[in-house]
Design a protein around this motif. Structure first.
Motif, short mmCIF file in Angstrom:
data_model
loop_
_atom_site.label_atom_id
_atom_site.label_comp_id
_atom_site.label_asym_id
_atom_site.label_seq_id
_atom_site.Cartn_x
_atom_site.Cartn_y
_atom_site.Cartn_z
N HIS A 234 -2.50 -4.71 -3.68
CA HIS A 234 -2.26 -3.61 -2.67
C HIS A 234 -3.32 -2.32 -2.93
CE1 HIS A 234 0.37 -2.83 -6.30
NE2 HIS A 234 -0.27 -1.07 -6.25
N TYR A 241 -2.36 -6.44 2.96
CA TYR A 241 -0.65 -7.78 3.18
C TYR A 241 -1.19 -9.12 3.84
CZ TYR A 241 3.96 -9.11 3.19
OH TYR A 241 4.98 -9.63 2.51
N LEU A 344 6.22 -0.19 -5.76
CA LEU A 344 5.90 -1.62 -5.70
C LEU A 344 5.98 -1.38 -7.29
CD1 LEU A 344 6.06 -4.74 -5.28
CD2 LEU A 344 3.34 -3.76 -4.26
N ASN A 350 10.32 -4.93 -4.20
CA ASN A 350 9.59 -5.13 -2.83
C ASN A 350 9.76 -4.52 -1.56
OD1 ASN A 350 9.02 -7.36 -0.89
ND2 ASN A 350 9.92 -9.19 -1.51
N PHE A 352 6.53 -4.52 0.35
CA PHE A 352 5.60 -5.21 1.05
C PHE A 352 5.10 -4.29 2.21
CE2 PHE A 352 2.76 -7.16 -2.73
CZ PHE A 352 3.88 -7.62 -3.25
N LEU A 353 6.03 -4.48 3.11
CA LEU A 353 6.55 -4.48 4.34
C LEU A 353 5.75 -2.83 4.36
CD1 LEU A 353 6.58 -6.86 6.35
CD2 LEU A 353 8.85 -6.23 7.23
N TRP A 356 2.78 -2.21 3.32
CA TRP A 356 1.75 -2.12 5.04
C TRP A 356 1.63 -0.88 5.46
CZ3 TRP A 356 3.40 -4.68 9.31
CH2 TRP A 356 2.36 -5.39 10.84
N TYR B 204 -0.34 -11.39 -8.52
CA TYR B 204 0.13 -11.47 -7.81
C TYR B 204 1.41 -12.96 -7.82
CZ TYR B 204 -0.39 -7.12 -4.87
OH TYR B 204 0.08 -6.08 -4.26
N PRO B 258 8.25 -9.05 -7.98
CA PRO B 258 8.71 -8.68 -6.51
C PRO B 258 7.01 -9.65 -5.84
CG PRO B 258 8.16 -6.92 -7.08
CD PRO B 258 8.27 -7.48 -7.94
#
Lengths: 394, 293
Positions: A234, A241, A344, A350, A352-353, A356, B204, B258
């Motif tokens: 990230h 993403y 994160l 979690n 991620f969305l 992004w 990751y 995650p």
């Protein structure tokens, strides 16, 4: 009341950086999280550390502004935007080499303004070898070296700050007046060819030397890596993403081209519209380059922060409220992203969305700032078109 | 690079090869013994010899290496018994997020009088952690600990590319050396404790739903002392048997990391590109409508 002279500001910022360096040593020795960047051990040259704290950069900014006739006080305030910018002084004292690259870019500008073509070409070749990104400056520099500015065997007349509002639009941006092919043909003038050949040769010599010393490893790490680099971890870029979700299978050529398209379009339009006002063009190009890049890290911001003092005297933007709005929006979007990044990476959630979407917001913030800067800028070509009348050298 | 063993061969050939490798290693040890006048000596790092030969981590190969490299019984450090025996081993993953600590706390049967002798021979406790492919250890960070005196030595072997996600990288092995002084005596006369904390970072993970689970196995622990022979770089090592430790496999140690969601792929790509093009066009529009007057 003490006069704010450039000298006193310079001294203060130098002292501040030295203090930070000592603080960095203390933190490294006493805390688990290090202050010094890992890059410092790579660029362990002590000279790098000195230069990042010292003035070659700072003097260059000031010098360019003075050459263009900006009054002392305004020059000093503009330079302070770099000297007391939290991004730049932390990155400069952590052992990062970005300030050296910045001082080289400024030096190239000074050389161009003083018509030291050979020196400018040499430093340009070297800086592209060190960091690939200045290659985006090639076309605007070439456009700037228009023979219309270099008549009578004299140095080009510089566009002055005092005439910024009355400057006529006599600039020789051929791209808009003549046709496409004429534009390319007109590029072949001796100044441009000399610059291109000299800088290209310098680049090849330094690359060849590094290749001789370090072999294929160097070529991969320094050059080819940038072409194929897809870092899925990230970062501020909107593409992170997308890259992570597609990491398991190779991206098609079409996908790679599509992601390059926005960057290409923006760079081209900026060059075509603003090349004669070189500092402004370089600044906009760098902001756009960083914003649309596949990977964005905080140290890239230094690339355009060093050019910011050069364009401020020509901006109609007042700090209240437009300027403040730009700063708040930009910092706000960044802080918002950092918050999700913290969740994160340090809380293991979690998100991620959400992260992004925060990076989309950051691109929107960058666009907002760019649009505002463009709209409040007073176009002032770096060189004045010299006419057949007597040219007053002021 | 494939190692000496290929996973395509049948079981018979494998056992035959196992035997021949053991045979060859024994021959090599004897040869070395005749040259240096000693057996079971290792280089600076135990795991280094494995990676010099096999180049990448393969679980079974490494098991063989650990089991056969230092044959039990032929490496006598001091006396005849196994003087350091592990009575219990408790492991934990401490912390939150992508940067955590693997903490191992081991109770040893460690007679007091032994300490002086082991210190005199600059003995060390060597712990070899086999890291699952989802996590990695930062060699620079470990060096920092060595400089601060927390460990006497530390090294990472295997794939040390810090940037790769875990589905592209191989496993790594971390070897930590601690001085005998790190064995802290407890109230019980013969019992001591040694605590090891290794900083780890998550890579990751492969795409999935929500979180990806990473499992840790048991460490390999050795006592190593410097050789009294001329070759000072060599060490003599003896494994600390963990057979006394009850039921290690009961609840495996886990770390949840995650991971990205595969179902997002289409939407994310479309919106990303759409957004990029839109912002680019906005800038183009602004630039074109800019008047230079």
């Amino acid at each position: 009341m003490a006069e704010i002279t450039f000298r006193s500001v310079l001294l203060l910022s130098a002292v501040f950086r030295v203090v930070l360096i000592f603080y960095g040593e203390w933190q490294d020795a006493h805390m688990a999280v290090r202050y010094t960047d890992i890059d410092y051990f790579v660029f362990s040259d002590a000279a790098a550390l000195m230069v990042s704290g010292k003035s070659p950069y700072d003097r260059s900014t000031y010098r360019i502004l003075k050459l263009r006739g900006v009054p002392e006080k305004l020059s000093t305030y503009s330079a302070m935007v770099w000297l007391f910018n939290p991004f730049t002084f932390t990155i400069g004292t952590r052992g990062n080499c970005e300030p050296i690259v910045c001082s080289m870019i400024l030096w190239i500008l000074i050389c161009l303004m003083k018509d030291n073509l050979i020196q400018a070409a040499f430093w340009y070749g070297l800086v592209v070898h060190l960091r690939i990104y200045p290659i985006i400056y090639a076309l605007p520099i070439i456009i700037l070296l228009d023979p219309l500015y270099f008549r009578h065997g004299k140095k080009p007349a510089l566009g002055k700050w005092s005439f910024r509002t009355s400057e006529s639009s006599l600039d020789s941006s051929n791209a808009e007046k003549t046709g496409f092919w004429n534009f390319f043909r007109s590029l072949i003038t001796w100044r441009r060819v000399v610059f291109g050949i000299l800088s290209g040769t310098t680049f090849l010599i330094f690359t060849g030397l590094s290749f001789y010393l370090y072999g294929w490893d160097f070529l991969h790490e320094a050059l080819l890596y940038h072409l194929t680099r897809t870092d899925p971890r990230h970062n501020f870029s909107i593409y992170f993403y997308h890259i992570y979700l597609h990491y398991e299978h190779e991206l098609s050529i079409l996908e790679k081209l599509i992601s390059f398209l926005p960057q290409f379009i923006v760079q081209l339009i900026i060059i075509l519209r603003f090349a004669p006002d070189l500092p402004f063009c370089l600044f906009l190009q760098t902001v756009a380059f960083v914003a649309f890049n596949k990977v964005i890290t905080a140290q890239y911001f230094v690339w355009f922060f060093c050019l910011l003092p050069l364009i401020l005297p020509w901006s109609n933007m007042r700090l209240k409220w437009r300027g403040l709005a730009c700063v708040s929006v930009w910092i706000g979007a960044q802080t918002h992203w950092l918050m999700w990044g913290y969740l994160l990476e340090f809380r293991g959630k979690n998100v991620f969305l959400q992260l992004w979407m925060a990076s989309l917001l950051f691109l929107a913030a960058n666009t907002f700032v760019m649009i505002n800067i463009i709209r409040s800028h007073v176009f002032c070509p770096l060189f004045k078109q010299s006419s057949s009348k007597s040219v007053k050298d002021d | 690079m494939t190692g000496f063993f290929s996973s395509d061969l049948g079981m018979k050939t494998r056992s035959l090869q196992c035997v021949s490798v053991i045979f060859l290693i024994s021959i090599k040890s004897l040869v070395l013994a005749s040259i240096y006048g000693q057996t079971c000596s290792v280089d600076e790092y135990i795991a280094e010899s494995y990676f010099k030969k096999y180049h990448s981590f393969i679980e079974r190969e490494f098991d063989n290496f650990i089991a056969n490299k230092i044959p039990l019984g032929s490496c006598k450090l001091l006396g005849d018994e196994n003087l350091l025996m592990a009575k219990s081993l408790s492991r934990n993953v401490i912390g939150e997020g992508s940067h955590r600590w693997l903490s191992s706390s081991m109770r040893l049967k460690f007679p007091r009088e032994l300490k002086h002798e082991l210190t005199a021979r600059s003995c060390e406790v060597v712990v070899i952690e086999r890291l699952p492919s989802g996590v990695f250890a930062d060699p620079f960070e470990l060096q920092h600990f060595v400089q601060r005196g927390v460990f006497t030595d530390a090294a990472v072997f295997g794939d040390t590319n810090l940037e790769l996600p875990s589905f592209r990288s191989n496993q790594t092995v971390v070897e930590i050396h601690m001085s005998i002084d790190s064995i802290v005596p407890l109230r019980d006369e013969d019992e001591s404790e040694v605590i090891l904390k290794v900083p780890l970072h998550a890579r990751y993970q492969p795409l999935g739903h929500g979180f990806s689970r990473v499992e840790f196995g048991a460490p390999d622990i050795f006592t190593c002392c410097s050789s009294t022979e001329q070759d000072a770089a060599k060490m003599l090592c003896q494994p600390i048997p963990t057979s006394l430790i009850p039921d290690k496999k009961a609840s495996p140690l886990m770390w949840e990391i995650p991971c990205g969601n595969k179902e997002h792929a289409a939407v994310v790509s479309a919106v990303t590109f759409g957004f990029a093009i839109s912002t680019a066009l906005l800038i183009v529009l602004t630039s074109v409508s800019y008047s230079r007057q």
